[in-house]
Scaffold this active site. Structure first.
Site, PDB file in Angstrom:
ATOM      1  N   SER A 275      27.637 -40.172 -12.601  1.00  0.00           N
ATOM      2  CA  SER A 275      26.926 -41.360 -13.074  1.00  0.00           C
ATOM      3  C   SER A 275      26.740 -41.248 -14.586  1.00  0.00           C
ATOM      4  O   SER A 275      27.020 -40.220 -15.193  1.00  0.00           O
ATOM      5  CB  SER A 275      25.579 -41.472 -12.367  1.00  0.00           C
ATOM      6  OG  SER A 275      25.761 -41.652 -10.979  1.00  0.00           O
ATOM      7  N   GLY A 276      26.274 -42.324 -15.192  1.00  0.00           N
ATOM      8  CA  GLY A 276      26.102 -42.335 -16.641  1.00  0.00           C
ATOM      9  C   GLY A 276      27.216 -43.039 -17.379  1.00  0.00           C
ATOM     10  O   GLY A 276      27.190 -43.127 -18.605  1.00  0.00           O
ATOM     11  N   HIS A 277      28.215 -43.539 -16.611  1.00  0.00           N
ATOM     12  CA  HIS A 277      29.350 -44.236 -17.230  1.00  0.00           C
ATOM     13  C   HIS A 277      29.341 -45.731 -16.885  1.00  0.00           C
ATOM     14  O   HIS A 277      30.350 -46.405 -17.020  1.00  0.00           O
ATOM     15  CB  HIS A 277      30.664 -43.626 -16.760  1.00  0.00           C
ATOM     16  CG  HIS A 277      30.777 -42.165 -17.023  1.00  0.00           C
ATOM     17  ND1 HIS A 277      30.669 -41.634 -18.284  1.00  0.00           N
ATOM     18  CD2 HIS A 277      30.958 -41.113 -16.178  1.00  0.00           C
ATOM     19  CE1 HIS A 277      30.798 -40.314 -18.217  1.00  0.00           C
ATOM     20  NE2 HIS A 277      30.965 -39.970 -16.952  1.00  0.00           N
TER      21      HIS A 277
ATOM     22  N   ASP B 231      36.067 -33.306 -10.540  1.00  0.00           N
ATOM     23  CA  ASP B 231      36.528 -34.481  -9.793  1.00  0.00           C
ATOM     24  C   ASP B 231      37.807 -34.168  -9.029  1.00  0.00           C
ATOM     25  O   ASP B 231      37.957 -34.533  -7.859  1.00  0.00           O
ATOM     26  CB  ASP B 231      36.761 -35.655 -10.749  1.00  0.00           C
ATOM     27  CG  ASP B 231      35.464 -36.247 -11.279  1.00  0.00           C
ATOM     28  OD1 ASP B 231      34.392 -35.724 -10.930  1.00  0.00           O
ATOM     29  OD2 ASP B 231      35.523 -37.226 -12.044  1.00  0.00           O
TER      30      ASP B 231
ATOM     31  N   HIS C 189      31.586 -37.441 -21.871  1.00  0.00           N
ATOM     32  CA  HIS C 189      30.436 -36.609 -21.527  1.00  0.00           C
ATOM     33  C   HIS C 189      29.890 -35.914 -22.770  1.00  0.00           C
ATOM     34  O   HIS C 189      29.050 -35.028 -22.668  1.00  0.00           O
ATOM     35  CB  HIS C 189      30.819 -35.556 -20.481  1.00  0.00           C
ATOM     36  CG  HIS C 189      31.524 -36.114 -19.297  1.00  0.00           C
ATOM     37  ND1 HIS C 189      32.898 -36.109 -19.174  1.00  0.00           N
ATOM     38  CD2 HIS C 189      31.047 -36.728 -18.189  1.00  0.00           C
ATOM     39  CE1 HIS C 189      33.241 -36.690 -18.033  1.00  0.00           C
ATOM     40  NE2 HIS C 189      32.134 -37.076 -17.422  1.00  0.00           N
TER      41      HIS C 189
ATOM     42  N   CYS D 216      13.355 -62.564 -48.011  1.00  0.00           N
ATOM     43  CA  CYS D 216      13.099 -63.899 -48.571  1.00  0.00           C
ATOM     44  C   CYS D 216      13.632 -64.002 -49.997  1.00  0.00           C
ATOM     45  O   CYS D 216      14.261 -64.995 -50.369  1.00  0.00           O
ATOM     46  CB  CYS D 216      11.602 -64.201 -48.538  1.00  0.00           C
ATOM     47  SG  CYS D 216      11.188 -65.843 -49.173  1.00  0.00           S
TER      48      CYS D 216
ATOM     49  N   MET E 145       6.183 -72.319 -46.691  1.00  0.00           N
ATOM     50  CA  MET E 145       6.541 -73.020 -47.928  1.00  0.00           C
ATOM     51  C   MET E 145       5.993 -74.440 -47.943  1.00  0.00           C
ATOM     52  O   MET E 145       5.790 -75.032 -49.012  1.00  0.00           O
ATOM     53  CB  MET E 145       8.057 -73.054 -48.106  1.00  0.00           C
ATOM     54  CG  MET E 145       8.794 -73.926 -47.102  1.00  0.00           C
ATOM     55  SD  MET E 145      10.537 -74.195 -47.521  1.00  0.00           S
ATOM     56  CE  MET E 145      11.260 -72.661 -47.012  1.00  0.00           C
TER      57      MET E 145
ATOM     58  N   PRO F 288       5.767 -65.661 -49.079  1.00  0.00           N
ATOM     59  CA  PRO F 288       6.840 -65.679 -50.085  1.00  0.00           C
ATOM     60  C   PRO F 288       7.531 -67.029 -50.208  1.00  0.00           C
ATOM     61  O   PRO F 288       7.948 -67.421 -51.302  1.00  0.00           O
ATOM     62  CB  PRO F 288       7.806 -64.598 -49.595  1.00  0.00           C
ATOM     63  CG  PRO F 288       7.517 -64.441 -48.138  1.00  0.00           C
ATOM     64  CD  PRO F 288       6.046 -64.705 -47.997  1.00  0.00           C
ATOM     65  N   GLY F 289       7.666 -67.759 -49.102  1.00  0.00           N
ATOM     66  CA  GLY F 289       8.288 -69.074 -49.163  1.00  0.00           C
ATOM     67  C   GLY F 289       7.466 -70.049 -49.977  1.00  0.00           C
ATOM     68  O   GLY F 289       8.009 -70.853 -50.758  1.00  0.00           O
TER      69      GLY F 289
END
Length: 578
Positions: free
Chosen positions: A57-59, A114, A221, A404, A495, A557-558
């Site tokens: 597992s893990g794939h 495997d 792995h 910004c 703004m 800032p706007g």
């Protein structure tokens, strides 16, 4: 220190993950007592070859994501990065055999555990009289000298799942499928590269990489690759990968050359964003086509991962038309992408841009006093915003993403570039319309959209008149559009606060006998005061609305940028009047 993972327990994570996938997919079932997932319609496979695969597992989504009609019959999952147990593999073989299938093909990645466990289960099944064969996939193109263990099995295994599944669906026999996929597997090559390691739940990362390093040819792995290199742009990374994969002096190369036709897989090893995958896919296709290679099909996504590894693998499979038909054959496997049955290479990927509506000649006339004055105003605005870049970015870091100032500077530089192209139109309405298009294209972000809306709407009242009442009406129209689509209101710390304050003062221009500069001076002072007042406001719109008001102790800032724009306009007009 082990890495953080969202699991119930280290010991149970593989089983929990498989159970979750089966729970979400009614076409699958778990085999009672085993970490095995099978098609829920096994009885429909009577007389056909069954296909089993699996591994550690893990794939994910490999391998359970590729169970379905036209692909795998089932998978056997080991613990994370560990081979499945022989007993589980044998149970899966028995289950499909007892469903009346015409033999079973085991598709196994080339790893010692495997090979041993699937091989032992196969021999035991054969001893019971079950017809079983096994193909071992070795598609790793990393190592230039063949090692005793052979090439590792990587993402190319998924293509074998697809081809074998299509052949089984056609009713081909076990022996013939085994022979065909064994030949096809030899024409597949895969190579990975990563920016980071991965870590099995409960353990430390498998290796370490410096911030400016990446590793070429590593395994799924976390096994070592062929070399470490400095981080370079994607085009260089992909070039390096393709060069290595196709180098004929490399014993594990894939024989792709000019004139070849391939299926390309761009596989996320787990931690890359889709943004990065798209960039890599673009580079891979461009560079392959530049070598005279036809990309018949391209698959982009996560097919065989290595937990959270921030890397990618490229897989190339040489194909002809019969093999493409097998790749294109229908499947309902959840992780297989729905692809068009059209070649990537040779397709027109660009559609012509729409034509711009014709403009009236009088609207585009340039030059004259008004044009020169507008140029001076726009130039001063641009210089002002570029000078404020760092200040605006600093203000934005408290409540946004800190860009910004960069966004406004980008807009300012685009305006400067436009001014260099020639005189601005004499018509103020046309100037605002052109600025709208320019900012929408070059400024980007929500600021670009808001300014674009404002300028587009503000241009409309100026088409008929350009006197002071018309400019006040233009301000009103721009604000109305901005509020309609931006959903902000005065007091929301945006703004709009500066623009709204200025607009209230500019109402005086609608009165008979109103003067330009006295009213504009008041408007600028109001805009600046409104901008300063935003530091005491709770944000009601924009990204800042997600931030606690206690953290917002600086002006928006706007709003500061909008007030600065008004100040720049006033300064130019005052200089002209002096």
């Amino acid at each position: 220190m082990s890495s953080k993972k969202m699991v119930n327990s280290v010991e149970g994570c593989a089983g929990d993950a498989l159970a979750g996938f089966v729970a979400c997919n009614p076409d699958l079932q778990l085999l009672q007592g085993y970490r095995v997932a099978l098609r829920s319609d096994l009885d429909s496979l009577k007389g056909r070859v069954a296909l089993l695969s699996g591994g550690g597992s893990g794939h994910e989504p490999a391998h359970a994501g590729f169970i379905g009609k036209g692909m795998l019959t089932g998978v056997i999952a080991g613990a994370v990065f560990a081979s499945p147990a022989v007993g589980s593999i044998l149970a899966a073989i028995r289950a499909v055999a007892q469903a009346g299938t015409a033999g079973t093909l085991l598709i196994v990645k080339n790893y010692t555990g495997d090979r041993l466990n699937f091989g032992l289960a196969m021999e035991q099944a054969k001893a019971e009289g079950i017809s079983v064969e096994m193909v071992v996939i070795e598609d790793d193109s990393a190592f230039t000298v063949l090692k005793k263990a052979g090439r590792r099995g990587l993402c190319g295994t998924i293509l074998i799942h697809k081809v074998a599944g299509a052949l089984a669906e056609e009713g081909m026999g076990l022996e013939e499928i085994t022979k065909k996929v064994s030949v096809i597997a030899k024409a597949i090559g895969t190579l990975g590269v990563s920016l980071s390691p991965c870590s099995v739940p409960g353990t430390k990362p498998t290796f370490e990489l410096a911030a400016d390093e990446m590793e070429l040819g590593l395994g799924i792995h976390g096994e070592a690759g062929v070399r470490r290199i400095k981080l370079v742009p994607v085009d260089q990374i992909v070039t390096l990968m393709l060069d290595h994969m196709t180098d004929t002096s490399n014993i594990s190369h894939v024989p792709v050359k000019s004139g070849s036709s391939v299926v390309l897989m761009v596989n996320n090893l787990g931690g890359l964003s889709f943004l990065e995958l798209g960039i890599i896919a673009d580079a891979a296709i461009r560079l392959l086509e530049g070598r005279g290679v036809k990309v018949a099909r391209a698959l982009v996504g996560t097919f065989m991962s290595a937990l959270e590894m921030r890397g990618v693998s490229l897989t190339l499979m040489l194909v002809d038309e019969p093999l493409l038909k097998l790749i294109d054959a229908e499947t309902n496997a959840k992780a297989w992408p729905h692809m068009s049955k059209v070649s990537v290479t040779g397709r027109n990927r660009i559609r012509a841009a729409p034509t711009e509506p014709a403009e009236a000649p009088e609207a585009t006339a340039a030059g004259g006093v008004a044009s020169k004055q507008m140029t001076l105003v726009l130039d001063r605005i641009s210089t002002t915003l570029i000078g404020l870049e760092e200040h605006l970015n600093a203000l934005d870091r408290a409540a946004g993403d800190g860009d910004c100032g960069s966004t406004h500077s980008r807009a300012a530089k685009a305006i400067q570039g436009w001014l260099k192209e020639g005189p601005t139109p004499a018509s103020p309405a046309q100037v605002l319309s052109k600025l709208s298009v320019l900012l929408l294209e070059k400024m980007g972000g929500s600021s670009g959209a808001l300014y674009g809306l404002f300028l587009t709407a503000a241009a409309q009242p100026l088409k008929a008149n350009t006197d002071l009442p018309a400019w006040s009406a233009a301000m009103d129209a721009g604000l109305k559009a901005m509020q309609k689509y931006g959903k902000a209101a005065p007091g929301d710390r945006t703004m709009l606060d500066s623009l709204w304050a200025a607009a209230q003062e500019l109402q005086a221009w609608k009165s008979p006998g109103a003067s330009l500069l006295p009213v504009l001076t008041k408007a600028v002072k109001s805009a600046e005061a409104a901008a300063e007042a935003t530091k005491n406001m709770e944000a009601g719109a924009g990204r800042a609305s997600y931030i606690s008001s206690a953290q917002l102790d600086q002006p928006d800032p706007g709003a500061v940028a909008a007030a600065a724009i008004f100040r720049a306009i006033l300064e130019v007009l005052q200089t002209k009047a002096a």
